[in-house]
Design an enzyme around this catalytic site. Structure first.
Site, PDB file in Angstrom:
ATOM      1  CG  PHE A  13       1.662 -27.743  16.434  1.00 47.72           C
ATOM      2  CD1 PHE A  13       1.688 -29.285  16.731  1.00 47.72           C
ATOM      3  CD2 PHE A  13       0.322 -27.175  16.930  1.00 47.72           C
ATOM      4  CE1 PHE A  13       0.668 -29.963  17.166  1.00 47.72           C
ATOM      5  CE2 PHE A  13      -0.817 -28.116  17.288  1.00 47.72           C
ATOM      6  CZ  PHE A  13      -0.378 -29.516  17.488  1.00 47.72           C
ATOM      7  CD  GLU A 167     -12.506 -31.244  15.694  1.00 51.05           C
ATOM      8  OE1 GLU A 167     -11.770 -31.881  14.893  1.00 51.05           O
ATOM      9  OE2 GLU A 167     -11.836 -30.526  16.607  1.00 51.05           O
ATOM     10  CG  ASP A 297      -2.697 -20.489  15.278  1.00 49.95           C
ATOM     11  OD1 ASP A 297      -2.758 -20.691  14.041  1.00 49.95           O
ATOM     12  OD2 ASP A 297      -3.501 -20.996  16.153  1.00 49.95           O
ATOM     13  CD  GLN A 311       1.388 -30.418   8.477  1.00 51.30           C
ATOM     14  OE1 GLN A 311       2.453 -29.856   7.781  1.00 51.30           O
ATOM     15  NE2 GLN A 311       1.848 -31.423   9.317  1.00 51.30           N
TER      16      GLN A 311
END
Length: 419
Positions: A13, A167, A297, A311
């Site tokens: 990202f 999840e 990260d 984000q």
């Protein structure tokens, strides 16, 4: 500006957002990644449970750089070193790549915190290959039950009560409850156990209390054995030792308890902080460096750590690119300010939580629908969005009438179940 050479390490990202911004402003961009594709990590658990094909959530980095063929190039390689004196990036293939500015967005992997046996026996789901390994291991274990002694069972232990763990446990539980009776009528559902282990007192700790309570009830409603305030002391080939001194059967251990920097980052000569992540100043420049930025990260500001989700990485990538443009224009850099757009996690069909910085918090079907729409929107490539929409729609709309799952070649060398 065309002469400014920017090297981006990592096609996630943050890296892609930085590369896109710099290329649009005429910089000469080289994108480096060890894989030829970008992976949409938030949906890896769906690959690991047979809901999506790996191709649904991966996108060719050469297709990405092809959009900017005049200003961007891609090299598939692993970065082995950084020569800050001569401003060169050393890779395991090809010549060193010179840079004027460097953006490190290398991502992270699992952090096993030195727990005995965890690195050897637990499985992470941070990469496409890891998700496929988990998928084939899970289905291989279930297949083994069909010919095993009726008294035998399979136990799957998910470590970590954050979004990844919740999840994953929710998807496994729905597969057990709704898919197992159709696809494996000879296996009683109670022969498959799902255990979720969290060392803290609650699931989804960063979320508000109402959402945490909802999550716990929904996970337990799906038959997951939740162990709060419980740590992992050791991971063995077929069991785990818990902090309360008990030992639980564990045929599959899925690790979502923490992240850490990749091992090769230690060879880059930059300051590392907690978990081997790169320490950055408030403008996202690596500590002690004036032309190297770190985002996503792999970066950490010790005084203000950010959530390890998409984000912050996207916003950090954009900020780093803009600070490079500012430096080239003779301006000073600005501190990075994260704009919280909210957090979400899904538990299963029609069950999710959405926490917004302002406005109402969502649970249930509205939250689940928002989760689906947002994740599909952020996938790269129209084909991926359509394929993921079809596969997710089939999974959630056809359960429990159909138990079709996407699986691969199962491991025939798994130890036979004797319990």
């Amino acid at each position: 500006m065309a002469k400014v050479r920017a090297v981006i390490v990592g096609g996630g990202f943050g890296g892609l957002r930085a590369a896109e911004e710099l290329a649009r402003h005429g910089c000469s961009v080289t994108l480096i990644d060890r894989n030829a594709y970008s992976t949409f990590q938030p949906l890896l658990y769906q690959v690991a449970t047979g809901g999506l094909n790996p191709g649904d959530i991966t996108y060719s980095l050469r297709s990405f750089t092809g959009r900017f063929r005049r200003t961007m190039r891609f090299r598939r390689a692993t970065v082995t070193g950084i020569d800050t004196g001569q401003r060169r990036v050393i890779t395991d293939v090809g010549d060193p790549i010179p840079y004027d500015y460097l953006v490190l967005a290398a991502g992270v992997g699992a952090n096993y915190f030195g727990i005995p046996g965890a690195a050897e026996h637990a499985r992470a789901i941070y990469t496409r290959a890891e998700a496929l390994e988990v998928r084939d291991l899970v289905f291989g274990r279930i297949e083994a039950l069909t010919v095993a002694d009726p008294g035998s069972s399979v136990s799957m232990v998910v470590v970590g009560g954050g979004a990844t763990g919740v999840e994953m446990a929710g998807a496994l539980a729905e597969m057990k409850q709704q898919g197992l009776p159709i696809a494996y009528p000879e296996i009683a559902p109670d022969r498959v156990r799902i255990i979720l282990v969290e060392m803290g007192p609650q699931l989804l700790a960063p979320f508000r209390r109402r959402l945490r309570n909802y999550t716990l009830k929904q996970v337990q409603k799906r038959g997951v054995d939740v162990r709060l305030n419980t740590g992992i002391e050791a991971v063995h080939a077929d069991s785990v030792t818990l902090s309360d001194g008990t030992t639980e059967q564990a045929d599959v251990v899925i690790w979502g308890a923490g992240i850490g920097g990749h091992s090769e980052v230690a060879d880059w000569g930059l300051v590392q902080g907690a978990g081997g992540r790169l320490v950055v100043d408030d403008d996202l420049r690596a500590s002690g460096q004036d032309r190297i930025f770190a985002v996503g990260d792999c970066a950490i500001t010790p005084e203000n750590p950010l959530p390890q989700v998409a984000q912050p990485a996207i916003q950090m990538g954009l900020h780093a690119a803009r600070m490079i443009l500012a430096l080239e224009a003779g301006e000073t850099t600005r501190p990075f300010a994260y704009a919280d757009r909210g957090s979400m996690a899904t538990i299963g069909r029609s069950a999710a939580v959405v926490e917004l910085p302002v406005g109402p918090n969502l649970t249930g079907f509205p939250a689940w629908l928002a989760w689906v729409v947002l994740h599909l929107a952020y996938l790269l490539g129209g084909r991926n969005r359509i394929a993921a929409m079809v596969n997710l729609g089939f999974r959630y709309l056809m359960y429990p009438r159909s138990a079709n799952a996407i699986i691969g070649d199962l491991d025939r060398d798994l130890p036979q179940l004797e319990r």
